[in-house]
Design a protein around this motif. Structure first.
Motif, PDB file in Angstrom:
ATOM      1  N   PHE A  32      38.475  30.653 127.076  1.00  0.00           N
ATOM      2  CA  PHE A  32      37.578  31.693 126.573  1.00  0.00           C
ATOM      3  C   PHE A  32      37.898  31.950 125.110  1.00  0.00           C
ATOM      4  O   PHE A  32      39.052  32.012 124.727  1.00  0.00           O
ATOM      5  CB  PHE A  32      37.666  33.002 127.376  1.00  0.00           C
ATOM      6  CG  PHE A  32      36.486  33.902 127.098  1.00  0.00           C
ATOM      7  CD1 PHE A  32      35.262  33.680 127.715  1.00  0.00           C
ATOM      8  CD2 PHE A  32      36.579  34.944 126.164  1.00  0.00           C
ATOM      9  CE1 PHE A  32      34.155  34.474 127.423  1.00  0.00           C
ATOM     10  CE2 PHE A  32      35.478  35.739 125.876  1.00  0.00           C
ATOM     11  CZ  PHE A  32      34.257  35.503 126.507  1.00  0.00           C
ATOM     12  N   ASP A  33      36.826  32.103 124.310  1.00  0.00           N
ATOM     13  CA  ASP A  33      36.987  32.318 122.875  1.00  0.00           C
ATOM     14  C   ASP A  33      36.407  33.668 122.483  1.00  0.00           C
ATOM     15  O   ASP A  33      35.207  33.805 122.278  1.00  0.00           O
ATOM     16  CB  ASP A  33      36.282  31.182 122.109  1.00  0.00           C
ATOM     17  CG  ASP A  33      36.442  31.324 120.598  1.00  0.00           C
ATOM     18  OD1 ASP A  33      37.271  32.156 120.163  1.00  0.00           O
ATOM     19  OD2 ASP A  33      35.744  30.588 119.872  1.00  0.00           O
ATOM     20  N   THR A  34      37.295  34.682 122.416  1.00  0.00           N
ATOM     21  CA  THR A  34      36.835  36.002 121.943  1.00  0.00           C
ATOM     22  C   THR A  34      36.723  36.012 120.427  1.00  0.00           C
ATOM     23  O   THR A  34      36.148  36.942 119.853  1.00  0.00           O
ATOM     24  CB  THR A  34      37.852  37.106 122.315  1.00  0.00           C
ATOM     25  OG1 THR A  34      39.083  36.826 121.625  1.00  0.00           O
ATOM     26  CG2 THR A  34      38.109  37.158 123.808  1.00  0.00           C
ATOM     27  N   LEU A  66      37.463  39.123 115.794  1.00  0.00           N
ATOM     28  CA  LEU A  66      36.695  39.254 117.041  1.00  0.00           C
ATOM     29  C   LEU A  66      35.207  38.923 116.864  1.00  0.00           C
ATOM     30  O   LEU A  66      34.584  39.316 115.880  1.00  0.00           O
ATOM     31  CB  LEU A  66      36.839  40.696 117.533  1.00  0.00           C
ATOM     32  CG  LEU A  66      36.417  41.012 118.967  1.00  0.00           C
ATOM     33  CD1 LEU A  66      37.268  40.261 119.974  1.00  0.00           C
ATOM     34  CD2 LEU A  66      36.521  42.531 119.212  1.00  0.00           C
ATOM     35  N   LYS A  67      34.674  38.213 117.845  1.00  0.00           N
ATOM     36  CA  LYS A  67      33.240  37.906 117.830  1.00  0.00           C
ATOM     37  C   LYS A  67      32.439  39.160 118.175  1.00  0.00           C
ATOM     38  O   LYS A  67      32.929  40.032 118.882  1.00  0.00           O
ATOM     39  CB  LYS A  67      32.937  36.831 118.884  1.00  0.00           C
ATOM     40  CG  LYS A  67      33.368  35.423 118.528  1.00  0.00           C
ATOM     41  CD  LYS A  67      32.973  34.451 119.631  1.00  0.00           C
ATOM     42  CE  LYS A  67      33.431  33.040 119.330  1.00  0.00           C
ATOM     43  NZ  LYS A  67      32.803  32.462 118.128  1.00  0.00           N
ATOM     44  N   PRO A  68      31.179  39.226 117.749  1.00  0.00           N
ATOM     45  CA  PRO A  68      30.325  40.334 118.182  1.00  0.00           C
ATOM     46  C   PRO A  68      30.071  40.269 119.692  1.00  0.00           C
ATOM     47  O   PRO A  68      30.203  39.197 120.299  1.00  0.00           O
ATOM     48  CB  PRO A  68      29.025  40.118 117.407  1.00  0.00           C
ATOM     49  CG  PRO A  68      29.115  38.796 116.737  1.00  0.00           C
ATOM     50  CD  PRO A  68      30.512  38.305 116.836  1.00  0.00           C
ATOM     51  N   THR A 100      40.730  33.766 112.681  1.00  0.00           N
ATOM     52  CA  THR A 100      41.300  33.343 113.975  1.00  0.00           C
ATOM     53  C   THR A 100      40.211  32.813 114.917  1.00  0.00           C
ATOM     54  O   THR A 100      40.523  32.314 115.985  1.00  0.00           O
ATOM     55  CB  THR A 100      42.052  34.504 114.673  1.00  0.00           C
ATOM     56  OG1 THR A 100      41.108  35.554 114.990  1.00  0.00           O
ATOM     57  CG2 THR A 100      43.166  35.048 113.807  1.00  0.00           C
ATOM     58  N   ASP A 101      38.945  32.950 114.511  1.00  0.00           N
ATOM     59  CA  ASP A 101      37.846  32.406 115.319  1.00  0.00           C
ATOM     60  C   ASP A 101      37.629  30.914 115.051  1.00  0.00           C
ATOM     61  O   ASP A 101      36.882  30.260 115.766  1.00  0.00           O
ATOM     62  CB  ASP A 101      36.561  33.201 115.050  1.00  0.00           C
ATOM     63  CG  ASP A 101      35.509  33.003 116.129  1.00  0.00           C
ATOM     64  OD1 ASP A 101      35.854  32.431 117.185  1.00  0.00           O
ATOM     65  OD2 ASP A 101      34.354  33.426 115.914  1.00  0.00           O
ATOM     66  N   ALA A 102      38.268  30.384 114.032  1.00  0.00           N
ATOM     67  CA  ALA A 102      38.204  28.931 113.808  1.00  0.00           C
ATOM     68  C   ALA A 102      39.424  28.320 114.476  1.00  0.00           C
ATOM     69  O   ALA A 102      40.311  27.743 113.838  1.00  0.00           O
ATOM     70  CB  ALA A 102      38.159  28.619 112.323  1.00  0.00           C
ATOM     71  N   GLU A 103      39.485  28.489 115.819  1.00  0.00           N
ATOM     72  CA  GLU A 103      40.695  28.150 116.575  1.00  0.00           C
ATOM     73  C   GLU A 103      40.675  26.730 117.137  1.00  0.00           C
ATOM     74  O   GLU A 103      41.726  26.127 117.345  1.00  0.00           O
ATOM     75  CB  GLU A 103      40.887  29.158 117.715  1.00  0.00           C
ATOM     76  CG  GLU A 103      40.114  28.880 119.008  1.00  0.00           C
ATOM     77  CD  GLU A 103      38.592  28.952 118.862  1.00  0.00           C
ATOM     78  OE1 GLU A 103      38.118  29.504 117.849  1.00  0.00           O
ATOM     79  OE2 GLU A 103      37.879  28.437 119.737  1.00  0.00           O
ATOM     80  N   GLY A 104      39.466  26.211 117.378  1.00  0.00           N
ATOM     81  CA  GLY A 104      39.370  24.900 118.033  1.00  0.00           C
ATOM     82  C   GLY A 104      40.068  23.811 117.247  1.00  0.00           C
ATOM     83  O   GLY A 104      40.790  22.982 117.799  1.00  0.00           O
TER      84      GLY A 104
HETATM   85 MN    MN Z   1      36.099  30.484 117.727  1.00  0.00          MN
END
Ligand code: MN
Ligand code: BES
Ligand code: ZN
Length: 494
Positions: free
Chosen positions: A263-265, A270-272, A340-344
């Motif tokens: 899961f990618d929050t 944080l994502k909307p 931190t949303d560019a985690e992949g």
């Molecule tokens: Mn992400």
């Protein structure tokens, strides 16, 4: 432990039996080309229906049909069937056209038993595969009556025994695709990193050699990038390795690497809220790798392939990685985590490095639901293909085209890479807004060793789609299992 797995609709081949056609309860499918000529079995149906098929051809209705179109004659007199489905498909149709005819039948079939009369079709196995792939429904998380087992498919053909052998491979493909779809459909509270690893471990029974690396081992290996993504979650980060060495002894394997973010929050970045529930599919790359490995094992492929997946959950918490943190990759390069949303890419960087260090692969292909930008660029019809090797990339595009899975090559280059410069570390984990999918690919390229032919597949737009696709009802598609299975066959079993 057993894991829920959507079962394939049963499908079998039989010799043409003129008497059985009249007595068949369920749906009967008759194939017809643009010329409107009736084959032997269709003529039988025509006689039973007192000429109704011939009248349909004479009316000009058949001439207007395109390949894959169906016209249904309901409750035909003279037959026990509930319907006769007239499908337009040429006798010598290529595999994708034959599959599309099967898909169309799979769609109208519902739970009914289906008898397909295909005495002259050149590729009945493809028709079967299309029908089986389309007849998918994820019911593991529904209660109530257990879903009725869908009625089986019988194909009456000229050479049932020969086709039965060919069908073993087609079933292996469908099982791989369903395995991927089930994983992608599963919500994140059920498919935790541990559950994912358990489902992979269960594939030992198929003859795959499986290793699961836990956090301590990943720490020792120095996978600081991957671990930084999983830090905020209660679910432990893992890397699962699946080996299938069915090919020439000692020959370097193809390495398949998958992003398995259960899961990618977005983490602290944080994502909307709107649409965040879709991020249960952020393990789609890992799902495809597992599906391919399952197919290869089931069909006992004469090929050396190793699948590696990074299983993590991207959560915000007091332990989570902060924007601005600098982490160290297994390669040794440092990365400033701007977002931190560019985690992949952080997960893939370490797993790719590990794959190259451990296996010295002949080629490496990674799959990931990596960027929203690829959906803006290519929509849901094509995955983005990024590569450092024209030969490998051409071979993949050809395999994808043959299998009817959309793929489109994207450019790479130094000017894109320049966007990744960091003030304080060796690189940043994001470029700017422009060309977001390409800068992500450039980041990955920094973790590809010189001389390793490599492809990155950005499958964010194709892994799960909100409307029906060629081979799947809305939801998880299993995109890529067939193309990669074909690529392995082309490269190593030719
Ligand atoms: Mn992400
Ligand atoms: N998992 C997402 C990408 C994604 C978006 C997959 C939509 C499927 C559907 C990925 O981890 C992500 O969040 N990417 C960011 C990158 C950005 C922060 C540079 C994105 O695309 O917005
Ligand atoms: Zn993600």
């Amino acid at each position: 432990m057993t894991h829920p797995m959507t079962t394939l609709t049963q499908a079998k081949f039989a010799a043409v039996d003129i008497d059985a056609i009249a007595a068949f309860e369920g749906r009967v499918a008759v194939l017809i080309g643009a010329d409107g000529k009736l084959d032997t079995a269709a003529r039988r149906v025509n006689r039973l229906m007192k000429g109704a098929l011939a009248r349909m051809v004479e009316s000009g209705a058949v001439g207007k049909m395109k390949s894959g179109d169906i016209k249904t004659l309901a409750w035909p007199s003279g037959m026990a069937a509930e319907a006769v489905d007239v499908v337009c498909v040429e006798r010598n149709a290529k595999s994708d056209e034959a599959r599309k005819a099967g898909v169309a039948l799979g769609k109208v079939k519902g739970d009914a038993a289906l008898l397909v009369l295909a005495p002259q079709l050149r590729r009945p196995v493809d028709l079967m595969l299309g029908a089986v792939l389309r007849a998918y429904s994820f019911t593991a998380r529904k209660t109530g009556d257990a879903p009725k087992a869908p009625g089986e498919i019988t194909l009456m053909v000229a050479n049932p025994d020969e086709l039965e052998a060919e069908a073993v491979d087609a079933r292996a493909v469908a099982e791989g695709v369903f395995f991927t779809r089930d994983l992608v459909s599963e919500p994140a509270n059920h498919l935790t990193t541990t559950e994912f690893a358990d489902r992979i471990s269960a594939m030992k029974d198929l003859g795959l050699n499986i290793t699961i690396l836990d956090e301590d081992e990943l720490q020792k290996l120095g996978m600081g990038c991957l671990l930084s993504v999983g830090h905020g979650s209660i679910s432990p980060s893992k890397v699962a390795v699946m080996e299938w060495m069915g090919g020439t002894k000692g020959e370097a394997p193809l390495a398949l690497v998958g992003k398995g973010v259960v899961f990618d929050t977005g983490g602290i970045s944080l994502k909307p809220a709107a649409g965040m529930e879709d991020m249960t599919m952020d393990m789609g790359g890992a799902g495809v790798v597992c599906g391919v490995m399952r197919t290869l094992a089931l069909r006992k492929a004469k090929a050396n392939v190793v699948g590696l997946v990074g299983l993590v959950e991207n959560m915000p918490s007091d332990r989570a990685t902060r924007p601005g943190d600098v982490v160290t990759s297994m390669k040794g390069d440092t990365v400033e985590v701007i977002n931190t949303d560019a985690e992949g890419r952080l997960v893939l960087a370490d797993v790719m490095w590990y794959a190259q260090e451990t296996y010295k692969p002949s080629a490496m292909i990674d799959l990931a639901t990596l960027t929203g930008a690829i959906i803006i660029g290519l929509g849901h019809d094509n995955a983005g293909v990024f590569s450092n090797d024209d030969t490998l990339s051409r071979a993949f595009l050809k395999a994808a085209e043959t299998e009817g899975e959309g793929a489109w090559r994207m450019p790479m280059g130094k000017s894109y890479d320049d966007q990744l410069k960091s003030q304080i570390a060796d690189m940043k984990n994001v470029g700017g807004r422009p060309a977001g999918s390409i800068t992500a690919a450039q980041f990955l390229l920094r973790f590809v060793k010189d001389g390793t032919p490599w492809i990155h597949l950005d499958i964010a737009g194709v892994a799960s789609v909100k409307s029906d696709t060629t081979y799947a009802p809305k939801g998880a598609t299993g995109w890529g299992v067939m193309a990669l299975n074909r690529l392995v066959a082309d490269m190593q079993e030719g």
